[in-house]
Design a protein around this motif. Structure first.
Motif, PDB file in Angstrom:
ATOM      1  N   TRP A   1      60.582  18.308 -54.694  1.00 38.57           N
ATOM      2  CA  TRP A   1      61.507  18.182 -53.568  1.00 38.57           C
ATOM      3  C   TRP A   1      60.944  17.427 -52.374  1.00 38.57           C
ATOM      4  CZ3 TRP A   1      66.653  19.478 -53.429  1.00 38.57           C
ATOM      5  CH2 TRP A   1      67.140  20.105 -54.575  1.00 38.57           C
ATOM      6  N   LEU A   2      59.653  17.215 -52.330  1.00 34.92           N
ATOM      7  CA  LEU A   2      59.079  16.449 -51.228  1.00 34.92           C
ATOM      8  C   LEU A   2      59.687  15.050 -51.116  1.00 34.92           C
ATOM      9  CD1 LEU A   2      57.013  16.179 -48.939  1.00 34.92           C
ATOM     10  CD2 LEU A   2      55.277  15.611 -50.646  1.00 34.92           C
ATOM     11  N   PRO A   3      59.888  14.330 -52.233  1.00 35.50           N
ATOM     12  CA  PRO A   3      60.508  12.998 -52.105  1.00 35.50           C
ATOM     13  C   PRO A   3      61.951  13.037 -51.625  1.00 35.50           C
ATOM     14  CG  PRO A   3      59.374  13.257 -54.213  1.00 35.50           C
ATOM     15  CD  PRO A   3      59.472  14.620 -53.616  1.00 35.50           C
ATOM     16  N   LYS A   4      62.617  14.178 -51.733  1.00 38.42           N
ATOM     17  CA  LYS A   4      64.025  14.280 -51.324  1.00 38.42           C
ATOM     18  C   LYS A   4      64.171  14.303 -49.808  1.00 38.42           C
ATOM     19  CE  LYS A   4      64.344  14.558 -55.632  1.00 38.42           C
ATOM     20  NZ  LYS A   4      64.683  13.320 -56.386  1.00 38.42           N
ATOM     21  N   VAL A   5      63.072  14.608 -49.119  1.00 36.77           N
ATOM     22  CA  VAL A   5      63.092  14.718 -47.660  1.00 36.77           C
ATOM     23  C   VAL A   5      62.715  13.376 -47.051  1.00 36.77           C
ATOM     24  CG1 VAL A   5      62.066  15.890 -45.674  1.00 36.77           C
ATOM     25  CG2 VAL A   5      62.540  17.163 -47.772  1.00 36.77           C
TER      26      VAL A   5
ATOM     27  N   GLY B   1      59.853  12.114 -41.441  1.00 35.08           N
ATOM     28  CA  GLY B   1      60.182  12.823 -40.209  1.00 35.08           C
ATOM     29  C   GLY B   1      60.920  14.121 -40.445  1.00 35.08           C
ATOM     30  N   GLY B   2      61.318  14.369 -41.703  1.00 33.27           N
ATOM     31  CA  GLY B   2      61.997  15.620 -42.045  1.00 33.27           C
ATOM     32  C   GLY B   2      60.993  16.728 -42.311  1.00 33.27           C
ATOM     33  N   PHE B   3      61.511  17.875 -42.748  1.00 29.98           N
ATOM     34  CA  PHE B   3      60.669  19.066 -42.862  1.00 29.98           C
ATOM     35  C   PHE B   3      60.725  19.666 -44.268  1.00 29.98           C
ATOM     36  CE2 PHE B   3      61.701  18.584 -38.434  1.00 29.98           C
ATOM     37  CZ  PHE B   3      60.519  18.919 -37.785  1.00 29.98           C
ATOM     38  N   VAL B   4      59.550  20.025 -44.785  1.00 29.46           N
ATOM     39  CA  VAL B   4      59.425  20.837 -45.988  1.00 29.46           C
ATOM     40  C   VAL B   4      59.025  22.226 -45.506  1.00 29.46           C
ATOM     41  CG1 VAL B   4      58.264  21.144 -48.196  1.00 29.46           C
ATOM     42  CG2 VAL B   4      58.731  18.837 -47.337  1.00 29.46           C
ATOM     43  N   THR B   5      59.851  23.215 -45.763  1.00 28.98           N
ATOM     44  CA  THR B   5      59.615  24.563 -45.259  1.00 28.98           C
ATOM     45  C   THR B   5      59.788  25.566 -46.399  1.00 28.98           C
ATOM     46  OG1 THR B   5      61.910  25.128 -44.681  1.00 28.98           O
ATOM     47  CG2 THR B   5      60.696  23.803 -43.105  1.00 28.98           C
TER      48      THR B   5
END
Length: 315
Positions: free
Chosen positions: A121-125, A128-132
């Motif tokens: 899912w990291l590439p989906k962000v 400047g977006g957030f992985v939480t």
């Protein structure tokens, strides 16, 4: 502590950074999912869950009941929500890269599963977006997060919610400023006399997308105090660099991620930048500008000047 504090923290994060499109992995019975939809009115939220039986659930153990409850509540948000009833791995294949402002990972908490979710899912962000995610206090979760992301934020009041921000990429901006067209085109500098008709002498000015900085140097020499900001650290002209200091400052930052201590100026100028901005970023950038200048002078392409005064008329 608990879902209330977790939801409050994520809602604050969403409002602060203008998050409009996200995904939650592991909807369960929907408590966090619907708190986010209620707390961020313009949010579109994807929910991913296959509602398999989980013997570790200490409450809401009936997954069929959980699933039914989520679908019933989702009907209240027909235009702002999507449920993907499948594994997180399969759902990741259906979401385009760079599509999300954030993802909240709260599905399978085993080490291998958390690690797989982050990788998928990291590439989906978008940059400047957030992985939480949740449950940073669980050893398997913490191990996977730390190995892949390194340092993350996990405020005490967040109910063990961890947050990592995906870095902006400056390479595209740096590459642009190596091109002769950008280095030779002096639109802003030619417009300095016109800008001075609008902006009172001695005003402080924030230049959003300063580029070479030559227009700012002319304004500085005319008695204005200038704060330049640009996403590229390679844009500023060598003719301008010796003058940077008191009264002419430079900040390297994307416009949607201005530092919290970026100064508030009497005026802001933005010359030929907004026409290059994707629509989904425009509202964030304008929000940042609104917080850091009292009046704004915009030039979009070859269109006439668009002046945004104290009423902040929409472009």
């Amino acid at each position: 502590m608990g879902v209330e504090s977790r939801g409050k923290y994520l809602i604050e994060l969403g409002k602060k950074h203008g998050l409009r499109r996200g995904a939650e992995l592991g909807v369960w019975y929907g408590e966090t999912y619907f708190r986010l939809l209620d707390g961020i009115p313009d949010l579109f939220l994807i929910g991913v869950d296959d509602w398999r039986d989980n013997p570790r659930n200490v409450h809401h153990k009936d997954q069929n009941a959980n699933r039914l409850s989520v679908y019933m509540r989702q009907a209240m948000y027909p235009d702002r929500s999507e449920i993907m009833e499948m594994t997180t791995a399969r759902a990741a294949l259906l979401v385009p890269d760079g599509d999300l402002d954030f993802v909240f990972i709260d599905a399978d908490h085993r080490y291998d599963a958390v690690k797989a979710d982050i990788i998928a899912w990291l590439p989906k962000v978008k940059p400047g977006g957030f992985v939480t995610g949740h449950d940073y206090d669980i050893p398997d979760v913490k191990k996977a997060v730390d190995e892949l992301l390194g340092k993350v934020e996990c405020p005490e009041y967040s109910d063990c919610t961890w947050v990592w921000r995906k870095p902006f990429t400056r390479s595209v901006f740096d590459d642009l400023w190596q091109q002769d067209f950008y280095r030779n085109e002096q639109v802003a500098q030619r417009l300095v006399p016109e800008m001075m008709k609008y902006i009172p002498p001695g005003s402080t000015i924030n230049d959003y997308g300063a580029g070479l900085g030559k227009a700012d140097l002319d304004l500085f020499r005319s008695g204005y105090k200038i704060n330049m900001v640009d996403a590229s650290g390679k844009a500023i002209s060598n003719d301008v660099k010796p003058f940077i200091g008191d009264g002419l400052t430079s900040t390297i930052s994307p416009l949607e991620d201005l530092p919290d201590d970026f100064p508030v100026a009497d005026w802001g100028i933005c010359i030929g930048v907004l026409m290059l901005v994707n629509a989904d970023r425009l509202h964030i950038i304008l929000s940042k500008m609104k917080k850091t200048c009292r009046n704004l002078l915009v030039v979009v392409s070859t269109a006439p000047y668009i002046r945004l005064g104290k009423d902040w008329t929409t472009i």
